[in-house]
Design a protein around this motif. Structure first.
Motif, short mmCIF file in Angstrom:
data_model
loop_
_atom_site.label_atom_id
_atom_site.label_comp_id
_atom_site.label_asym_id
_atom_site.label_seq_id
_atom_site.Cartn_x
_atom_site.Cartn_y
_atom_site.Cartn_z
N VAL A 84 -34.26 -33.23 29.73
CA VAL A 84 -34.94 -32.61 30.87
C VAL A 84 -34.62 -33.37 32.16
O VAL A 84 -34.33 -32.76 33.20
CB VAL A 84 -36.46 -32.55 30.63
CG1 VAL A 84 -37.21 -32.14 31.89
CG2 VAL A 84 -36.78 -31.60 29.48
N LEU A 85 -34.61 -34.69 32.09
CA LEU A 85 -34.29 -35.49 33.29
C LEU A 85 -32.86 -35.23 33.76
O LEU A 85 -32.60 -35.07 34.96
CB LEU A 85 -34.49 -36.98 33.01
CG LEU A 85 -35.93 -37.43 32.79
CD1 LEU A 85 -35.98 -38.87 32.30
CD2 LEU A 85 -36.76 -37.26 34.07
N LYS A 86 -31.93 -35.17 32.81
CA LYS A 86 -30.52 -34.90 33.17
C LYS A 86 -30.36 -33.50 33.76
O LYS A 86 -29.65 -33.31 34.75
CB LYS A 86 -29.62 -35.05 31.94
CG LYS A 86 -29.45 -36.47 31.47
CD LYS A 86 -28.62 -36.49 30.19
CE LYS A 86 -28.74 -37.81 29.49
NZ LYS A 86 -28.10 -37.81 28.17
N ALA A 87 -31.02 -32.52 33.16
CA ALA A 87 -30.93 -31.15 33.67
C ALA A 87 -31.52 -31.06 35.08
O ALA A 87 -30.97 -30.39 35.96
CB ALA A 87 -31.64 -30.18 32.72
N THR A 88 -32.63 -31.74 35.28
CA THR A 88 -33.25 -31.77 36.62
C THR A 88 -32.30 -32.39 37.63
O THR A 88 -32.12 -31.87 38.73
CB THR A 88 -34.58 -32.53 36.58
OG1 THR A 88 -35.45 -31.89 35.64
CG2 THR A 88 -35.24 -32.57 37.95
N ALA A 89 -31.68 -33.50 37.25
CA ALA A 89 -30.72 -34.16 38.14
C ALA A 89 -29.56 -33.23 38.48
O ALA A 89 -29.16 -33.12 39.64
CB ALA A 89 -30.20 -35.44 37.50
N GLY A 136 -31.02 -25.29 20.52
CA GLY A 136 -31.73 -24.13 20.02
C GLY A 136 -33.22 -24.14 20.32
O GLY A 136 -33.88 -23.11 20.22
N LEU A 137 -33.76 -25.26 20.68
CA LEU A 137 -35.17 -25.35 21.07
C LEU A 137 -35.23 -25.13 22.58
O LEU A 137 -34.56 -25.83 23.35
CB LEU A 137 -35.73 -26.74 20.73
CG LEU A 137 -37.14 -27.04 21.22
CD1 LEU A 137 -38.14 -26.16 20.48
CD2 LEU A 137 -37.46 -28.52 20.98
N VAL A 138 -36.01 -24.15 23.00
CA VAL A 138 -36.12 -23.84 24.42
C VAL A 138 -37.33 -24.58 24.99
O VAL A 138 -38.46 -24.40 24.53
CB VAL A 138 -36.25 -22.32 24.65
CG1 VAL A 138 -36.44 -22.02 26.12
CG2 VAL A 138 -35.02 -21.61 24.10
N LEU A 139 -37.06 -25.42 25.97
CA LEU A 139 -38.12 -26.18 26.62
C LEU A 139 -38.46 -25.53 27.95
O LEU A 139 -37.60 -25.37 28.82
CB LEU A 139 -37.67 -27.62 26.88
CG LEU A 139 -37.27 -28.45 25.66
CD1 LEU A 139 -36.69 -29.80 26.10
CD2 LEU A 139 -38.47 -28.65 24.76
#
Length: 179
Positions: A84-89, A136-139
């Protein structure tokens, strides 16, 4: 030809050059967050202040805080939190483009300074709410964003104003329930 004087002068110079290069790389590394690749607070501050001074009327300062981030770590583990942190960045970097700077200030808090971006803040909200696929897990994720338009303000004042604005819009805050 006697090489001793040349070696006596050249070896210390080579040593100092090597040491200087090593220190420069360490400093650059210290100014980047190892997980996200974004600037750290130290790396961000100098560049952000310079950007604000250069373009005070065109600058927007944002503070971004992930909503319920602790729940992601507690429920799905720290690897999910890192994702999540990487995707946000990545989303912040894409939104900033070449006219802005993004930083990870610590934990799940980010800062942005960007030019001519005030009208694009809704697109940032949309980008930060996009679900993240983790094998495959959607957050489902969301973030609170606070904005400030510093004009002649200092970076610290602009970040404080953005922080107040962010908490006014944060889910569950008293001020967000009024509207």
């Amino acid at each position: 030809m006697d090489l001793a004087p040349i070696l006596a002068a050249g070896l210390p110079l080579l040593g100092w050059t090597t040491h200087g290069t090593y220190l420069a790389r360490r400093l650059a590394t210290a100014r980047r967050d190892p997980l996200t690749g974004l600037l750290t607070r130290d790396g961000f501050t100098t560049r952000a202040e310079r950007l604000i001074r250069s373009h005070p009327d065109r600058t927007t300062v944002l503070l971004v805080d992930l909503d319920d981030f602790k729940a992601v770590n507690d429920t799905h583990g720290h690897a999910a939190g890192d994702t999540v942190l990487k995707a946000t960045a990545d989303r912040l970097t894409a939104w900033c483009g070449s006219s802005g700077l993004a930083a990870r200030l610590g934990g799940d808090e980010f800062a942005v300074v960007a030019l001519d971006s005030a009208d694009r803040i809704p697109q940032l909200h949309t980008a930060l709410r996009r679900p993240i696929d983790l094998d495959g897990l959607v957050l489902d994720v969301s973030a609170s964003v606070g904005a400030s338009h510093p004009a002649a303000l200092l970076l610290t004042e602009a970040l404080s104003a953005a922080d107040r604005d962010m908490y006014a819009h944060k889910p569950g805050s008293r001020s967000s329930r009024r509207g």
